[in-house]
Design a protein around this motif. Structure first.
Motif, short mmCIF file in Angstrom:
data_model
loop_
_atom_site.label_atom_id
_atom_site.label_comp_id
_atom_site.label_asym_id
_atom_site.label_seq_id
_atom_site.Cartn_x
_atom_site.Cartn_y
_atom_site.Cartn_z
N LEU A 1 33.85 18.51 33.34
CA LEU A 1 32.75 19.50 32.65
C LEU A 1 32.08 20.25 33.67
O LEU A 1 31.65 21.22 33.28
CB LEU A 1 31.92 18.78 31.63
CG LEU A 1 32.63 17.97 30.28
CD1 LEU A 1 31.68 17.18 29.71
CD2 LEU A 1 33.10 19.20 29.49
N VAL A 2 32.04 20.03 35.16
CA VAL A 2 31.24 20.66 35.91
C VAL A 2 31.60 22.21 35.87
O VAL A 2 30.56 22.83 36.40
CB VAL A 2 31.67 19.99 37.15
CG1 VAL A 2 30.87 20.55 38.48
CG2 VAL A 2 31.11 18.31 37.17
N SER A 3 32.70 22.23 35.73
CA SER A 3 32.96 23.90 35.74
C SER A 3 32.30 24.68 34.78
O SER A 3 32.00 26.00 34.70
CB SER A 3 34.35 24.16 36.01
OG SER A 3 35.12 23.89 34.67
N GLY A 4 31.91 24.01 33.75
CA GLY A 4 31.24 24.91 32.59
C GLY A 4 29.49 24.89 32.93
O GLY A 4 29.15 25.34 32.02
N LEU A 5 29.11 24.51 34.07
CA LEU A 5 27.81 24.41 34.34
C LEU A 5 27.41 25.81 35.13
O LEU A 5 28.24 26.03 35.86
CB LEU A 5 27.34 23.22 35.04
CG LEU A 5 27.44 21.99 34.29
CD1 LEU A 5 27.13 20.70 35.26
CD2 LEU A 5 26.08 22.09 33.42
N PRO A 6 26.23 26.18 34.78
CA PRO A 6 25.85 27.21 35.79
C PRO A 6 25.43 26.83 37.11
O PRO A 6 25.55 25.45 37.39
CB PRO A 6 24.54 27.82 35.11
CG PRO A 6 23.82 26.66 34.38
CD PRO A 6 25.27 25.87 33.78
N PHE B 1 24.87 16.65 30.05
CA PHE B 1 26.13 17.72 29.77
C PHE B 1 27.20 17.09 29.46
O PHE B 1 28.41 16.71 30.04
CB PHE B 1 26.23 18.61 30.85
CG PHE B 1 27.27 19.78 30.60
CD1 PHE B 1 26.69 20.57 29.67
CD2 PHE B 1 28.18 19.97 31.31
CE1 PHE B 1 27.34 22.08 29.38
CE2 PHE B 1 29.14 21.06 31.00
CZ PHE B 1 28.70 22.09 30.09
N LEU B 2 27.63 16.31 28.25
CA LEU B 2 28.75 15.67 28.02
C LEU B 2 29.30 15.81 26.26
O LEU B 2 28.35 16.59 25.71
CB LEU B 2 28.39 14.07 28.02
CG LEU B 2 28.16 13.54 29.32
CD1 LEU B 2 27.53 12.15 28.95
CD2 LEU B 2 29.38 13.46 30.07
N GLU B 3 30.38 15.99 26.07
CA GLU B 3 31.11 15.73 24.76
C GLU B 3 30.48 14.72 23.93
O GLU B 3 30.09 13.70 24.56
CB GLU B 3 32.61 15.81 24.75
CG GLU B 3 33.15 17.08 25.49
CD GLU B 3 33.03 18.28 25.07
OE1 GLU B 3 33.00 18.48 23.83
OE2 GLU B 3 33.35 19.41 25.53
N GLY C 1 30.27 24.37 26.19
CA GLY C 1 30.61 25.62 25.64
C GLY C 1 29.56 26.45 25.50
O GLY C 1 29.75 27.75 24.92
N LEU C 2 28.08 26.12 25.60
CA LEU C 2 27.14 27.31 25.43
C LEU C 2 27.35 28.09 26.32
O LEU C 2 27.67 27.89 27.58
CB LEU C 2 25.54 26.57 25.61
CG LEU C 2 25.37 25.82 24.44
CD1 LEU C 2 23.87 24.84 24.54
CD2 LEU C 2 24.95 26.61 23.12
N PRO C 3 26.77 29.28 26.33
CA PRO C 3 26.91 30.26 27.43
C PRO C 3 26.19 30.00 28.67
O PRO C 3 25.25 29.33 28.60
CB PRO C 3 26.29 31.79 26.80
CG PRO C 3 26.26 31.49 25.19
CD PRO C 3 26.14 29.91 25.09
#
Length: 183
Positions: free
Chosen positions: A120-125, A69-71, A96-98
């Motif tokens: 990016l961790v906050s963008g993970l479920p 999960f990286l840019e 950025g994916l749902p």
């Protein structure tokens, strides 16, 4: 003539072994240019090897999936190579994916460890995976061996997993083996 690109390929090797062969041939050649910085084949290989050794310690091996999960960045390329060198298969997750889509992909992959950066961790479920944050674990990674890990995966092992768009309602994973990527 322009499309005559057929070349003999050794079907008994994995993609990362082809990369390592290129490193041996041209270690100081530029392999990546990103935001004005040049990365040589040797630099990319060293960093990927260090992460690969760490990933093995975390349980990554043949046919074990590791979401990344990286840019788009050098860290992304290094991580993909490292997962392959550890013997595992990477699952690219696009920031950025749902959240629901990311959660479905992570759950369906039966992953072992997830690679990301702390921003990016906050963008993970929510998940139960061991997380390797490249930026937080930089010092520990720098202590790992720079040598190529001994090969664990074979051409019939998974190299990556991609998910369909989910037009039927649920995304489905497509598993790709090393021999298909090498081909």
């Amino acid at each position: 003539e322009w499309n005559a690109t057929d070349r003999p390929v050794d079907q008994g090797v994995c993609f990362y072994q082809l990369f390592e062969a290129q490193v041996s041939r041209t270690p100081d050649a530029v392999a990546l240019l990103c935001e004005g910085r040049e990365w040589t084949y040797a630099e990319l290989n060293r960093r990927a090897n260090q992460l690969a050794h760490h990933l093995r310690d975390c349980g990554v091996g043949p046919d074990v999936v590791a979401p990344v999960f990286l840019e788009r960045s050098p860290d992304l390329l290094i991580s993909l190579l490292a997962v392959m060198k550890a013997g595992g298969a990477y699952l690219p997750l696009v920031p950025g994916l749902p959240i629901r889509r990311l959660a479905a992909m992570i759950e369906a992959s039966h992953a072992a460890v997830l690679i990301t950066n702390s921003n990016l961790v906050s963008g993970l479920p929510q998940h139960q995976l061991r997380v390797v944050c490249l930026d937080r674990e930089g010092q520990a990674l720098a202590c790992q061996s720079e040598a190529n890990p001994s090969p664990l995966s074979k051409p019939e092992h998974l190299v990556y997993v991609l998910f369909t768009s989910g037009s039927t309602g649920q995304p489905k994973g497509v598993e790709i083996e090393h021999r298909a990527l090498v081909n």
